[in-house]
Design a protein around this motif. Structure first.
Motif, PDB file in Angstrom:
ATOM      1  N   LYS A 202     -22.920 -24.839 -19.076  1.00 64.21           N
ATOM      2  CA  LYS A 202     -23.969 -25.407 -19.917  1.00 64.21           C
ATOM      3  C   LYS A 202     -23.503 -25.575 -21.365  1.00 64.21           C
ATOM      4  O   LYS A 202     -22.597 -24.884 -21.831  1.00 64.21           O
ATOM      5  CB  LYS A 202     -25.209 -24.504 -19.878  1.00 64.21           C
ATOM      6  CG  LYS A 202     -25.741 -24.245 -18.475  1.00 64.21           C
ATOM      7  CD  LYS A 202     -26.168 -25.524 -17.779  1.00 64.21           C
ATOM      8  CE  LYS A 202     -26.734 -25.256 -16.400  1.00 64.21           C
ATOM      9  NZ  LYS A 202     -27.170 -26.486 -15.709  1.00 64.21           N
ATOM     10  N   LEU A 207     -33.733 -27.667 -24.150  1.00 62.03           N
ATOM     11  CA  LEU A 207     -34.330 -28.956 -23.804  1.00 62.03           C
ATOM     12  C   LEU A 207     -35.781 -28.785 -23.380  1.00 62.03           C
ATOM     13  O   LEU A 207     -36.133 -27.806 -22.710  1.00 62.03           O
ATOM     14  CB  LEU A 207     -33.543 -29.594 -22.647  1.00 62.03           C
ATOM     15  CG  LEU A 207     -34.128 -30.898 -22.046  1.00 62.03           C
ATOM     16  CD1 LEU A 207     -33.976 -32.051 -23.017  1.00 62.03           C
ATOM     17  CD2 LEU A 207     -33.445 -31.217 -20.711  1.00 62.03           C
ATOM     18  N   VAL A 233     -33.595 -30.353 -27.956  1.00 66.85           N
ATOM     19  CA  VAL A 233     -33.750 -31.779 -27.673  1.00 66.85           C
ATOM     20  C   VAL A 233     -35.104 -31.982 -27.000  1.00 66.85           C
ATOM     21  O   VAL A 233     -35.438 -31.275 -26.042  1.00 66.85           O
ATOM     22  CB  VAL A 233     -32.616 -32.302 -26.756  1.00 66.85           C
ATOM     23  CG1 VAL A 233     -32.884 -33.757 -26.367  1.00 66.85           C
ATOM     24  CG2 VAL A 233     -31.274 -32.168 -27.451  1.00 66.85           C
ATOM     25  N   ILE A 235     -37.460 -34.802 -25.102  1.00 69.74           N
ATOM     26  CA  ILE A 235     -37.502 -36.110 -24.446  1.00 69.74           C
ATOM     27  C   ILE A 235     -38.919 -36.354 -23.934  1.00 69.74           C
ATOM     28  O   ILE A 235     -39.501 -35.481 -23.286  1.00 69.74           O
ATOM     29  CB  ILE A 235     -36.504 -36.195 -23.287  1.00 69.74           C
ATOM     30  CG1 ILE A 235     -35.076 -36.064 -23.810  1.00 69.74           C
ATOM     31  CG2 ILE A 235     -36.668 -37.507 -22.514  1.00 69.74           C
ATOM     32  CD1 ILE A 235     -34.015 -36.102 -22.716  1.00 69.74           C
ATOM     33  N   GLN A 258     -36.722 -41.835 -22.374  1.00 64.30           N
ATOM     34  CA  GLN A 258     -35.323 -42.098 -22.025  1.00 64.30           C
ATOM     35  C   GLN A 258     -35.232 -42.508 -20.548  1.00 64.30           C
ATOM     36  O   GLN A 258     -36.060 -42.096 -19.732  1.00 64.30           O
ATOM     37  CB  GLN A 258     -34.466 -40.854 -22.258  1.00 64.30           C
ATOM     38  CG  GLN A 258     -34.335 -40.454 -23.717  1.00 64.30           C
ATOM     39  CD  GLN A 258     -33.577 -41.477 -24.542  1.00 64.30           C
ATOM     40  OE1 GLN A 258     -32.574 -42.029 -24.098  1.00 64.30           O
ATOM     41  NE2 GLN A 258     -34.056 -41.740 -25.748  1.00 64.30           N
ATOM     42  N   VAL A 262     -30.401 -40.570 -18.288  1.00 64.84           N
ATOM     43  CA  VAL A 262     -30.239 -39.780 -19.510  1.00 64.84           C
ATOM     44  C   VAL A 262     -30.961 -38.439 -19.376  1.00 64.84           C
ATOM     45  O   VAL A 262     -30.433 -37.382 -19.737  1.00 64.84           O
ATOM     46  CB  VAL A 262     -30.763 -40.561 -20.734  1.00 64.84           C
ATOM     47  CG1 VAL A 262     -30.732 -39.687 -21.988  1.00 64.84           C
ATOM     48  CG2 VAL A 262     -29.948 -41.826 -20.945  1.00 64.84           C
ATOM     49  N   GLN A 265     -28.898 -36.142 -17.227  1.00 65.92           N
ATOM     50  CA  GLN A 265     -27.721 -35.606 -17.920  1.00 65.92           C
ATOM     51  C   GLN A 265     -28.101 -34.458 -18.844  1.00 65.92           C
ATOM     52  O   GLN A 265     -27.419 -33.422 -18.880  1.00 65.92           O
ATOM     53  CB  GLN A 265     -27.041 -36.721 -18.709  1.00 65.92           C
ATOM     54  CG  GLN A 265     -26.359 -37.772 -17.843  1.00 65.92           C
ATOM     55  CD  GLN A 265     -25.942 -39.003 -18.626  1.00 65.92           C
ATOM     56  OE1 GLN A 265     -26.040 -39.029 -19.859  1.00 65.92           O
ATOM     57  NE2 GLN A 265     -25.479 -40.029 -17.921  1.00 65.92           N
ATOM     58  N   TYR A 266     -29.188 -34.641 -19.589  1.00 69.70           N
ATOM     59  CA  TYR A 266     -29.619 -33.572 -20.506  1.00 69.70           C
ATOM     60  C   TYR A 266     -30.099 -32.347 -19.737  1.00 69.70           C
ATOM     61  O   TYR A 266     -29.819 -31.201 -20.132  1.00 69.70           O
ATOM     62  CB  TYR A 266     -30.718 -34.084 -21.433  1.00 69.70           C
ATOM     63  CG  TYR A 266     -30.188 -34.768 -22.677  1.00 69.70           C
ATOM     64  CD1 TYR A 266     -29.801 -34.019 -23.788  1.00 69.70           C
ATOM     65  CD2 TYR A 266     -30.075 -36.150 -22.749  1.00 69.70           C
ATOM     66  CE1 TYR A 266     -29.311 -34.634 -24.936  1.00 69.70           C
ATOM     67  CE2 TYR A 266     -29.581 -36.778 -23.892  1.00 69.70           C
ATOM     68  CZ  TYR A 266     -29.200 -36.008 -24.979  1.00 69.70           C
ATOM     69  OH  TYR A 266     -28.714 -36.622 -26.113  1.00 69.70           O
ATOM     70  N   ALA A 270     -28.257 -28.644 -20.440  1.00 70.74           N
ATOM     71  CA  ALA A 270     -28.978 -27.721 -21.317  1.00 70.74           C
ATOM     72  C   ALA A 270     -28.740 -26.269 -20.933  1.00 70.74           C
ATOM     73  O   ALA A 270     -28.625 -25.928 -19.750  1.00 70.74           O
ATOM     74  CB  ALA A 270     -30.477 -28.030 -21.279  1.00 70.74           C
TER      75      ALA A 270
END
Length: 385
Positions: A202, A207, A233, A235, A258, A262, A265-266, A270
């Motif tokens: 990680k 996130l 982050v 989203i 997003q 995306v 991926q995050y 995380a």
């Protein structure tokens, strides 16, 4: 002769992409059902799996601005759902979080409701709804309170039109009992586990992925991270997007909406997924765990069913809970997570998530349909004897 099925959902629009829509999609993979909704703007959407499918709708389809959601026509929703003529079907499945369960059926038909939640705005979130909307204040507030009173009465009454309830969690089953005094069988909703990549190594950021509405408590998460100065982050999009962007300090990135790739991926990268809402189920929590990502969550609602506390399961824990929706409680949980971070095993977290996979849902739901129909036949035979 095979049963004739109708599947009823509240609304089908490109903006409606939550857990309830995933349930509809998974049911349609296994059951040849005609589909109905209050409004439909997916059958004309080339990117939708429903593109060019015949979908029955109501008069709300033709009202101004319906494409952006029919919530603005709240007083008309019960009337609209009752206009769907479903007499041609043996069995009706409603996927309901607002009014879908209120369709009219005959004694000869079986009605199964997969209930994502009793109307949140009319029951436990009433006072949040009134406080956060201008129509909850002054004279409009009196009228809004009366409307919500009427909606609660209709909601409780329409529960009598359902033969069998299915709930998306034990938490929702308890709320169904509290609101309707009806038992419900729990079948967890389908999660596309394979969509989310497993990553064991990680990166150094936290996130959260969420709709940016008040009850999701994203602003609480941002305020806590502002104080901790740790990287976060965010989203998601919604009415609170501008407010949260203004609130965020330099250690917090607010990315807005997003694409799926995306988000995936995050989630995979995380160090932990943070969630502060009290959810009926909480599909995002399972999606994060599918990536092998541990959870820091408010310890209430569906999270208690999808996340295993590291304190109770030292070898197989998948997350840490905080007990109150406060910045102090969340900050304490984050500090504890950093101490015990190495105790989490990404491989086990991924394995834990697989119990909520789509094939598990399908097997249990199809078995429930079969058993319910047999139960109904047995009861009808007893009555005729």
């Amino acid at each position: 002769m095979p049963l004739q099925y109708a599947l009823v959902h509240e609304w089908l629009t490109p903006k409606a992409t939550g857990g309830s829509e995933l349930v509809v999609q998974e049911i349609l993979k296994h059951i040849d059902a005609d589909l109905y909704a209050l409004i439909d703007f997916e059958s004309t959407n080339p990117d939708s799996y429903l593109f060019q499918r015949a979908i029955g709708t109501t008069f709300l389809q033709h009202l101004p601005f319906a494409r952006n959601g029919v919530q603005k026509y709240l007083p008309l929703l019960p009337l609209a759902i009752e206009q769907l003529d479903l007499r041609a079907y043996d069995a009706i499945i409603s996927s309901s979080h607002t009014v879908a369960k209120g369709v009219l059926t005959s004694p000869e038909q079986m009605h199964i409701c997969y209930c994502h939640t009793p109307m949140r705005f009319a029951w436990e979130l009433t006072f949040d709804y009134l406080r956060s909307n201008r129509i909850g204040q002054g004279l409009p507030g009196v009228l809004t309170r009366y409307l919500l009173h009427q909606m609660r009465q209709w909601d409780a009454l329409s529960a009598n039109r359902v033969d069998y309830f299915v709930a998306n969690s034990q938490n929702t089953a308890r709320r169904i009992w509290r609101c309707y005094r009806r038992p419900a069988t729990v079948i967890y909703p389908p999660v596309d586990i394979e969509r989310f990549p497993f990553v064991s190594e990680k990166q150094d950021f936290y996130l959260t992925v969420s709709r940016l509405v008040s009850y999701k408590q994203v602003s609480l998460i941002v305020r806590a991270f502002n104080q901790l100065k740790k990287p976060l982050v965010v989203i998601g999009t919604g009415p609170e997007l501008a407010q949260i962007r203004n609130l965020a300090q330099s250690n917090v990135q607010v990315l807005g909406a997003q694409p799926n790739e995306v988000v995936e991926q995050y989630m995979a990268a995380a160090k932990a997924f943070v969630y502060a809402a009290c959810e009926d189920f909480g599909i995002a929590l399972v999606e994060a765990q599918a990536c092998g990502t541990p959870i820091i969550a408010y310890g209430a609602g569906g999270a208690l069913e999808t996340v295993r506390s590291i304190w109770q399961h030292p070898d197989t824990g998948t997350g840490i809970f905080f007990s109150t929706q406060t910045e102090a409680a969340l900050m304490e949980a984050i500090e504890k997570f950093e101490v015990y971070q190495k105790a989490f095993q990404p491989e086990w977290i991924r394995t834990h998530a697989t119990q909520f996979a789509a094939d598990v849902f399908s097997e249990k739901f199809l078995a429930f349909l079969h058993n319910s129909w047999q139960d109904r036949l047995t009861k009808n035979q007893s009555c005729s004897d």
